[in-house]
Design an enzyme around this catalytic site. Structure first.
Site, PDB file in Angstrom:
ATOM      1  N   ARG A  83       0.177  -1.102  -0.099  1.00 46.43           N
ATOM      2  CA  ARG A  83      -0.079  -0.112   0.120  1.00 46.43           C
ATOM      3  C   ARG A  83       0.631   1.437  -0.576  1.00 46.43           C
ATOM      4  NH1 ARG A  83      -3.451  -0.215   5.250  1.00 46.43           N
ATOM      5  NH2 ARG A  83      -4.338  -2.339   3.973  1.00 46.43           N
ATOM      6  N   ARG A 152      -1.808   6.823   9.698  1.00 49.70           N
ATOM      7  CA  ARG A 152      -1.349   6.031   8.256  1.00 49.70           C
ATOM      8  C   ARG A 152      -1.836   7.667   7.582  1.00 49.70           C
ATOM      9  NH1 ARG A 152      -4.538   0.509   8.670  1.00 49.70           N
ATOM     10  NH2 ARG A 152      -2.801  -0.067  10.636  1.00 49.70           N
ATOM     11  N   LYS A 215      -3.021   1.508  15.214  1.00 54.06           N
ATOM     12  CA  LYS A 215      -3.159   2.362  13.935  1.00 54.06           C
ATOM     13  C   LYS A 215      -4.151   4.150  14.550  1.00 54.06           C
ATOM     14  CE  LYS A 215      -7.338  -0.023  12.000  1.00 54.06           C
ATOM     15  NZ  LYS A 215      -7.743  -0.730  10.917  1.00 54.06           N
ATOM     16  N   LYS A 217      -5.662   7.358  11.838  1.00 49.33           N
ATOM     17  CA  LYS A 217      -6.270   7.975  11.523  1.00 49.33           C
ATOM     18  C   LYS A 217      -5.926   9.184  11.082  1.00 49.33           C
ATOM     19  CE  LYS A 217      -7.771   3.169   9.680  1.00 49.33           C
ATOM     20  NZ  LYS A 217      -8.807   2.688   8.710  1.00 49.33           N
ATOM     21  N   CYS A 436     -15.035  -3.107   0.561  1.00 50.66           N
ATOM     22  CA  CYS A 436     -13.677  -4.239   0.986  1.00 50.66           C
ATOM     23  C   CYS A 436     -12.966  -5.276  -0.111  1.00 50.66           C
ATOM     24  CB  CYS A 436     -13.535  -4.052   2.482  1.00 50.66           C
ATOM     25  SG  CYS A 436     -13.990  -5.287   2.712  1.00 50.66           S
ATOM     26  N   CYS A 442      -7.513 -11.109   2.096  1.00 50.46           N
ATOM     27  CA  CYS A 442      -7.471 -11.082   3.084  1.00 50.46           C
ATOM     28  C   CYS A 442      -7.574 -11.780   4.503  1.00 50.46           C
ATOM     29  CB  CYS A 442      -8.831  -9.120   3.456  1.00 50.46           C
ATOM     30  SG  CYS A 442      -8.891  -8.849   5.141  1.00 50.46           S
ATOM     31  N   CYS A 481     -16.020  -8.451   6.752  1.00 44.72           N
ATOM     32  CA  CYS A 481     -15.892  -8.657   8.389  1.00 44.72           C
ATOM     33  C   CYS A 481     -15.973  -7.463   9.135  1.00 44.72           C
ATOM     34  CB  CYS A 481     -14.152 -10.076   8.354  1.00 44.72           C
ATOM     35  SG  CYS A 481     -13.090  -7.549   8.839  1.00 44.72           S
ATOM     36  N   CYS A 485     -13.322  -1.921   7.381  1.00 41.74           N
ATOM     37  CA  CYS A 485     -12.633  -0.562   6.069  1.00 41.74           C
ATOM     38  C   CYS A 485     -13.309  -0.249   5.194  1.00 41.74           C
ATOM     39  CB  CYS A 485     -11.290  -1.847   5.612  1.00 41.74           C
ATOM     40  SG  CYS A 485     -10.367  -2.533   6.224  1.00 41.74           S
TER      41      CYS A 485
END
Length: 576
Positions: A83, A152, A215, A217, A436, A442, A481, A485
């Site tokens: 990514r 990120r 993470k 954001k 996603c 994944c 899931c 995302c």
């Protein structure tokens, strides 16, 4: 080791294993380089896969053939997703051509635009991983901190109608991104053959030696469009533009989409407004928010380690006070603003500087050549003649930006030739859909998403057409899931994977990204999903008010309970 952060939930409990991995990693080096040079396996060690995320890559395997390879006593078909870190999703034509070459030479399934305005390349095998990273670097881009327990990719609004204001906001996106990039030299040593400076101590002035608990954001929205879902961010910033001048930003903290099935202590959350900052104060406040999370986030239980849990455990008033103490100044109240949508605009629009911007729909963000569709080739041909730039959106779409009037015809011909003009005839729900990646790559996916989206959309369009509301704009998001995302908890209709062919059906978010949806049907298969939506679409067609959106209709008519969190996200004064 135990958690030294006395203020956080999880204090006194053993640190998670990943905290030990980070502490022993020598600033994210681990044994990644040794693993890359191991010819016996296509994988790297489990501990190094955790560190690899900080470098912008995930190790995955093809789950479609996992069982067959197991029967043949072969290791899984390991490959890597990479990514890029592209602040605000801006890509020059030269970069696009380089990224396209990377996709064709090293990856599979073309280029994929993510919900964070960047590219992912899938299917890169280990022996080509370093060459791919170097090719991205040679294109004047990087992958560092695109994943991992750091800040990120910083995202922002793509709004061609407000070009000068967008340009100002994008400058702050870039500044925020640069400010929070890790300072470790590990990336250059491992991927770019950089020289090791063993005698010089290495310091991470913001992150410290173990980086963040989870993470982080950041996103900037420019009203009236909330296309980056600003309240889904750990740190959401709403640009306040008055009299044509960027006065500053409203600050929202604690947004997050991830949850875990069956664990009610995990949940999606909208960011809470805590105040307003001037542009000159922005980096100071952002750093205070990040370092407060660094020092007080839960490092024992990763499922409770995001900023939203830190705030809910310690209190919003406490969190604001801690930020103000670290900055040395008080935050005044948020300023008025208004959002009218969080989708993308398609077709041509002219900016105030006279240049044009073309919004294109890209299904699930996947640009590749498959059968009669030659989307990857089409954008490549456009990049060869484009004098402007590309801007990717948080809804997985693409804007061809800053086009002179005289160049529009050439671009229109290429768009039509390669089938990139599908947005002209698409339904309202398709134009506002996100999915996603999910299966087959994944590792967290429980159900299909990207591969299922075209099939599901076709069936929903048939139902909507039957009720005469095919053109109604409806936010649909599909997630394989519950990790979020695709930001499913902010969709008017969301399918969240439970198992192959089974989903939770959630309904009732609003069209501006300022209300979470609620569970409507749990763990259901397609027949029940379609039946439920058929009934609701019929009621919507008959009973909706003028310009009433689907999510608002469901709440007004009592199909869903009134939201527990107001349309305007929690403001400090309402909870103190």
């Amino acid at each position: 080791m135990t958690n030294p952060f006395s203020g956080a939930n999880g204090a006194g409990k053993p640190l998670s294993h990943l905290e030990d991995i980070k502490a022993a990693s020598r600033h994210l080096r681990g044994t990644i380089e040794e693993g890359l040079n191991d010819p016996v396996t296509g994988a790297i060690s489990e501990d190094d896969t955790k560190l690899l995320k900080f470098h912008g890559s995930y190790m995955q395997d093809d789950r479609d053939i996992r069982d067959e390879r197991r029967r043949q006593k072969l290791e899984p078909a390991y490959a890597f997703m990479i990514r890029a870190r592209l602040p605000g999703g801006v890509v020059t034509p030269q970069q696009w051509l380089a990224f396209d070459d990377i996709a064709r030479n090293y990856a599979t399934r073309g280029l994929r635009i993510t919900t964070r305005q960047t590219f992912q390349w899938h299917g890169v095998i280990k022996t080509r991983l370093k060459a791919t990273m170097q090719a991205i670097h040679n294109a004047m881009a990087t992958t560092i901190a695109a994943c991992g327990d750091v800040n990120r990719q910083v995202v922002g609004s793509v709004n061609p109608h407000l070009s000068s204001q967008h340009a100002l906001a994008w400058e702050w996106i870039k500044k925020l991104s640069d400010h929070f990039i890790p300072r470790t030299r590990a990336y250059h040593e491992i991927w770019l053959d950089g020289e090791r400076l063993t005698d010089e101590p290495e310091v991470e002035p913001i992150y410290g030696s173990t980086y963040l608990p989870r993470k982080f954001k950041i996103g900037i929205a420019i009203p009236p469009t909330n296309d980056c879902d600003v309240f889904a961010q750990d740190l959401g910033l709403i640009a306040i533009i008055e009299d044509g001048v960027l006065r500053g930003f409203n600050v929202a903290v604690g947004g997050g989409m991830g949850a875990t099935h069956g664990d009610t202590t995990t949940y999606a959350r909208l960011g809470s407004l805590i105040g307003f900052v001037t542009p000159e104060q922005l980096l100071t406040v952002a750093e205070a928010v990040v370092t407060t999370q660094r020092d007080y986030g839960n490092r024992a239980e990763r499922q409770h380690a995001r900023l939203k849990y830190t705030i809910d455990h310690l209190g919003l008033a406490w969190f604001k006070g801690e930020v103000e103490q670290r900055t040395g100044f008080a935050l005044p109240p948020p300023r008025p603003y208004h959002f009218d949508q969080n989708g993308d605009r398609f077709g041509w629009a002219q900016g105030e500087n006279g240049l044009w911007h073309l919004g294109l729909y890209v299904e699930s963000g996947r640009l590749w050549d498959q059968g009669d569709q030659q989307l990857q080739t089409g954008v490549r041909e456009i990049a060869k003649i484009l004098k402007g730039e590309f801007r990717m959106t948080c809804n997985q779409n693409l804007v061809i930006a800053n086009v002179a009037t005289k160049d529009r015809t050439r671009i229109d011909k290429l768009v039509a030739k390669y089938g990139l003009d599908g947005y002209k005839a698409q339904s309202g729900i398709r134009r506002h859909s996100i999915a996603c990646v999910a299966l087959p790559t994944c590792g967290l996916a429980m159900a299909e998403s990207e591969r299922y989206a075209p099939e599901l959309l076709g069936k929903l369009e048939t139902i909507l057409d039957g009720h005469g509301v095919l053109d109604a704009p409806i936010l649909l998001r599909i997630s394989g899931c519950p990790n979020g995302c695709a930001r499913p908890y902010l969709a008017e209709i969301a399918l969240i994977g439970r198992a192959i062919g089974r989903y939770d059906l959630r309904l009732g978010a609003n069209f501006t990204g300022e209300r979470l949806n609620v569970l409507y049907r749990e763990n259901v298969a397609e027949p029940e999903i379609l039946s439920s939506l058929d009934t609701l679409f019929g009621s919507y067609a008959r009973e909706r008010k003028a310009d009433e959106k689907f999510g608002d209709f469901l709440i007004r008519t009592g199909v869903l309970p009134a939201p527990t969190q107001n349309l305007i996200p929690i403001v400090l004064e309402t909870v103190a």
